[in-house]
Design a protein around this motif. Structure first.
Motif, PDB file in Angstrom:
ATOM      1  N   ILE A   1      33.272   7.995  27.351  1.00 53.11           N
ATOM      2  CA  ILE A   1      31.943   8.606  27.465  1.00 53.11           C
ATOM      3  C   ILE A   1      31.622   8.820  28.950  1.00 53.11           C
ATOM      4  O   ILE A   1      31.664   7.883  29.760  1.00 53.11           O
ATOM      5  CB  ILE A   1      30.847   7.707  26.847  1.00 53.11           C
ATOM      6  N   ILE A   2      31.336  10.074  29.309  1.00 48.42           N
ATOM      7  CA  ILE A   2      30.901  10.392  30.679  1.00 48.42           C
ATOM      8  C   ILE A   2      29.592  11.171  30.577  1.00 48.42           C
ATOM      9  O   ILE A   2      29.539  12.222  29.918  1.00 48.42           O
ATOM     10  CB  ILE A   2      31.954  11.243  31.435  1.00 48.42           C
ATOM     11  N   ASP A   3      28.553  10.615  31.195  1.00 45.95           N
ATOM     12  CA  ASP A   3      27.229  11.258  31.173  1.00 45.95           C
ATOM     13  C   ASP A   3      26.801  11.606  29.747  1.00 45.95           C
ATOM     14  O   ASP A   3      26.272  12.703  29.470  1.00 45.95           O
ATOM     15  CB  ASP A   3      27.236  12.527  32.041  1.00 45.95           C
ATOM     16  N   GLY A   4      27.075  10.687  28.840  1.00 44.39           N
ATOM     17  CA  GLY A   4      26.638  10.864  27.458  1.00 44.39           C
ATOM     18  C   GLY A   4      27.533  11.747  26.612  1.00 44.39           C
ATOM     19  O   GLY A   4      27.319  11.888  25.405  1.00 44.39           O
ATOM     20  N   LYS A   5      28.565  12.346  27.214  1.00 44.01           N
ATOM     21  CA  LYS A   5      29.446  13.229  26.456  1.00 44.01           C
ATOM     22  C   LYS A   5      30.703  12.472  26.022  1.00 44.01           C
ATOM     23  O   LYS A   5      31.297  11.732  26.805  1.00 44.01           O
ATOM     24  CB  LYS A   5      29.835  14.450  27.295  1.00 44.01           C
ATOM     25  N   ASP A   6      31.108  12.689  24.775  1.00 46.66           N
ATOM     26  CA  ASP A   6      32.284  12.032  24.191  1.00 46.66           C
ATOM     27  C   ASP A   6      33.526  12.875  24.488  1.00 46.66           C
ATOM     28  O   ASP A   6      33.630  14.021  24.051  1.00 46.66           O
ATOM     29  CB  ASP A   6      32.067  11.886  22.680  1.00 46.66           C
TER      30      ASP A   6
END
Length: 753
Positions: A325-330
């Protein structure tokens, strides 16, 4: 003493021992007789007495040898009236024996061996072809072993030598902590022998030889299977995940310590909620921009890592599969190295480990559950061969497609699906070795008035075990083919090899389950005793059908791969090409489904490689085409493709099974054709024919439904299967001895009667 004098006593020795019990009365009668024979020297008397020692009874092979010599005497003395006549002939008319007729007659009376009734046992036995059928090797066992071991013979020999040492004596404690510790100690010995790091690069202490690593796993499987799984988790799953998914920095940091077992570890993929569905796992690895770290977290109890080998007791680190997860993105499933315990065994902060406890088998492996409560790891501990986070905190990958990246990552771990079936194959070989050797010596029933007969002489007992022996040889050559394909793979072949490995894993582990069950039953009550090891083999291999992927799920993967290949063939053909494709498939049908072929019961035809190959290919192609046609019809009728596959799921398994049957036969045929030694080639040809015909017999309902064979032909096949079992029976023991399983590993008392 003179050999002729000793031989005079063979009928007496054989008859008192043949019921497996020398009574005190018989012993006393023998002793008194021998002590009173002044014509025997003290040395001769001692040698005779040694053969009536209750604590050291003669082996079954020794009894068989005595019996054969006695039967030879009877052939030369058709008018023999009593045991003494045979004794004189066996002694080559030794005058000392002839002079003691009265004493011998008195002994025979005391032992209840007097008159024609005593020798009728041998005469009746000699008249029964079932009774006289026995083990007579028709080939050089050592040459067959050499063929089976192939290029890995040296490493196989080394591993067998190591596991035959006294320190590898089986652990019998029922305390799982004691058992787990012993297995760990065994793994340490193997690591010290540089066997664990065999697949790792030489620069990091390894042998850089994946072929030898697979051979090590297979050979270790003749020993305790908890050892094999512990070894595989540590050096295979844990070490190979670092090697396959990591890069140079990870090799430098971890590989040497993993290979020496200084750094015990785990492979943490499976979760409670998602089992085989790796893509659906819920553990997260969140990137922290402020300090360039990752936080590994288990969001809820059912997202815990479950059934993780090495976790409950010994593991210090783990390769953890988690959603990046990076900045809320999977960004999908990726792999991270995460600490579990310090060097003293204390669990690190944020990690909670549970113990799966006592299991159906493999209790020497410390399976556990793992939960992560916001455990922070450095950025460098993301295994970044296929994906990484750059200095700007952005996701990067040389493979842009999420799906392709995911399957490429899992594809590097396909070695596990090669190691497990090779381990299961060894378990099958062990079970068959025990059951066949026992069947060769265990006697029950027999002709009227004669001795009991080895149970392996009975047709149904042969039917139970010998087709399974043929299948085991077929699987051996099939797995050699899979290993070779994997070792010499190209990127373009990987998808096919992954499907092949998934199928082989299912085929061989299901077969091992069934083979070991039959071996247990074939050994009767003796097979139920733990000392004879079939229970451990059965219980330990049960889970083989589940881990590295549930077999039923994996077989669907195989079927989808076959259907994709089928569809591709049509997509690449123009209308004329498709016409030719269909014609090529129907040529076999036209040729084989005419009345002459469907009713042909000629033995030469039924034993012919081409007939077998055509029958297996026809079944595979028709089932595949039928499944494709049904799926198309369901989808054209408005069903979603997901639902269509669900409706046709049972056909998917048929597609995979037919494909794997054909592949096993094909590899068996090729292997036998390449053998130069005539003796080995002859016996393996019979095994190959038995495998082919027994598989056709197993699927005779399908062939009859299709009109590919008529009843007269399937009946002839059944008869020929029986005949091949009968012919192979004399070589059955040498065929399992060719596996060259160390006695200390086989260890079952019933295998050494």
């Amino acid at each position: 003493m003179e050999n002729t004098k000793f031989k005079a006593f063979l009928p007496h020795f054989y008859l008192v021992w043949s019921d497996d019990l020398l009574t005190q009365k018989e012993l006393a009668s023998f002793r008194e007789f021998i002590d009173n024979q002044n014509w025997l020297s003290e040395e001769e008397q001692e040698k005779l007495l040694a053969n009536i020692n209750i604590s050291t009874p003669p082996s079954r092979p020794q009894l068989n040898k005595w019996k054969a010599e006695i039967e030879e005497g009877l052939k030369n003395l058709p008018e023999a009236k009593d045991i003494f006549d045979i004794s004189v002939w066996l002694s080559d008319n030794n005058p000392d024996i002839i002079a003691q007729e009265q004493a011998f007659t008195a002994l025979e009376t005391q032992l209840g061996l007097a008159g024609e009734e005593a020798i009728s046992q041998f005469k009746t036995l000699g008249s029964s072809f079932t009774s006289v059928h026995h083990t007579v090797s028709s080939f050089d066992t050592a040459k067959l072993t050499q063929i089976l071991d192939g290029d890995t013979a040296d490493i196989i020999k080394k591993v067998k030598s190591v596991i035959s040492r006294p320190e590898f004596a089986y652990e019998t404690s029922t305390d799982i902590d004691v058992y787990r510790q012993r297995v760990f100690e065994w793994c340490k010995i193997l690591a010290d022998e540089n066997l664990g790091n065999m697949a790792y690069p030489k620069a990091y202490g390894g042998g850089e030889n994946i072929e030898d690593y697979f051979a090590i796993m297979e050979t270790l499987s003749y020993h305790d299977l908890s050892l094999v799984i512990k070894f595989g988790v540590q050096f295979g799953l844990w070490g190979m995940s670092v090697m396959s998914l990591g890069t140079e920095k990870h090799y430098k940091k971890y590989l040497k310590d993993i290979g020496s077992l200084e750094l015990p570890g785990c492979f943490a993929m499976t979760e409670t909620n998602h089992g085989s569905n790796v893509k659906g796992i819920e553990t997260t690895g969140t990137y922290n921009h402020n300090d360039g770290t990752f936080t590994i977290n288990t969001p809820h109890p059912n997202a815990q890592k479950e059934y993780i080998g090495n976790a409950a007791k010994h593991g210090q680190m783990a390769t953890v599969f988690a959603k990046l997860i990076i900045d809320g993105k999977d960004y999908g499933v990726n792999a991270f190295v995460v600490p579990l315990r310090d060097k003293k065994g204390k669990t690190v902060k944020g990690v909670t480990i549970g113990d799966c406890g006592h299991k159906m088998g493999l209790n020497g492996v410390d399976n556990g559950t793992i939960r992560f409560d916001n455990v922070v790891i450095p950025k460098e501990d993301m295994l970044n061969r296929f994906a990484s986070v750059n200095d700007a905190g952005e996701f990067e990958s040389p493979i842009p497609s999420d799906n392709r990246r995911f399957f490429t990552m899992l594809g590097t771990l396909v070695g596990g699906r090669i190691g497990i079936p090779r381990s299961a194959l060894s378990a099958s070989k062990s079970g068959l070795s025990i059951a066949i050797k026992y069947g060769d010596q265990r006697r029950q029933f027999g002709p009227e008035g004669g001795s009991e007969v080895p149970i392996l002489n009975y047709r149904m007992h042969q039917r139970r075990l010998i087709p399974l022996l043929a299948k085991t040889y077929a699987m051996h050559f099939g797995l050699q083919y899979l290993t070779s394909r994997f070792l010499h793979r190209t990127e373009a072949e990987m998808q096919e090899i992954e499907a092949l490995a998934a199928g082989m894993k299912s085929y061989v582990t299901w077969s091992a389950r069934d083979i070991l069950q039959e071996c247990r039953e074939a050994c009767g009550g003796k097979g139920y005793l733990s000392e004879n090891r079939i229970d451990a083999l059965k219980n330990d291999t049960e889970i083989y059908t589940t881990f590295e992927g549930d077999n039923t799920v994996l077989m669907q993967l195989v079927a989808k791969s076959r259907l994709a290949e089928f569809r591709k063939s049509f997509e690449n053909l123009d209308s004329m090409g498709m016409l030719n494709y269909v014609y090529e498939q129907t040529k076999i049908v036209i040729m084989q489904k005419n009345p002459m072929a469907t009713r042909n019961t000629d033995e030469a035809h039924l034993l012919d490689d081409t007939f077998h190959k055509n029958a297996f290919e026809y079944r595979e192609k028709v089932i595949l085409a039928s499944a494709a046609k049904r799926l198309k019809k369901l989808i054209d009728g408005g069903l979603d493709s997901y639902d269509a596959f669900n409706v046709a799921q049972h056909q998917m398994l048929d597609v995979a099974q037919a494909y794997l049957d054909r592949l096993m036969l094909e590899q068996f045929q090729q292997a036998v054709n390449a053998i130069e030694d005539e003796g080995v080639k002859t016996i393996l040809t019979k095994l190959k024919q038995l495998f082919a015909l027994s598989q056709i017999e197993e699927n005779k309902g399908w062939y009859l439904e299709e009109g590919y064979m008529e009843a007269v032909k399937t009946k002839a096949i059944r008869k020929l299967v029986n005949q091949l079992c009968w012919e192979i029976r004399t070589d059955a023991v040498p065929l399992v001895e060719a596996f060259a399983i160390p006695d200390s590993c086989l260890a079952a008392p019933i295998a050494f009667l």
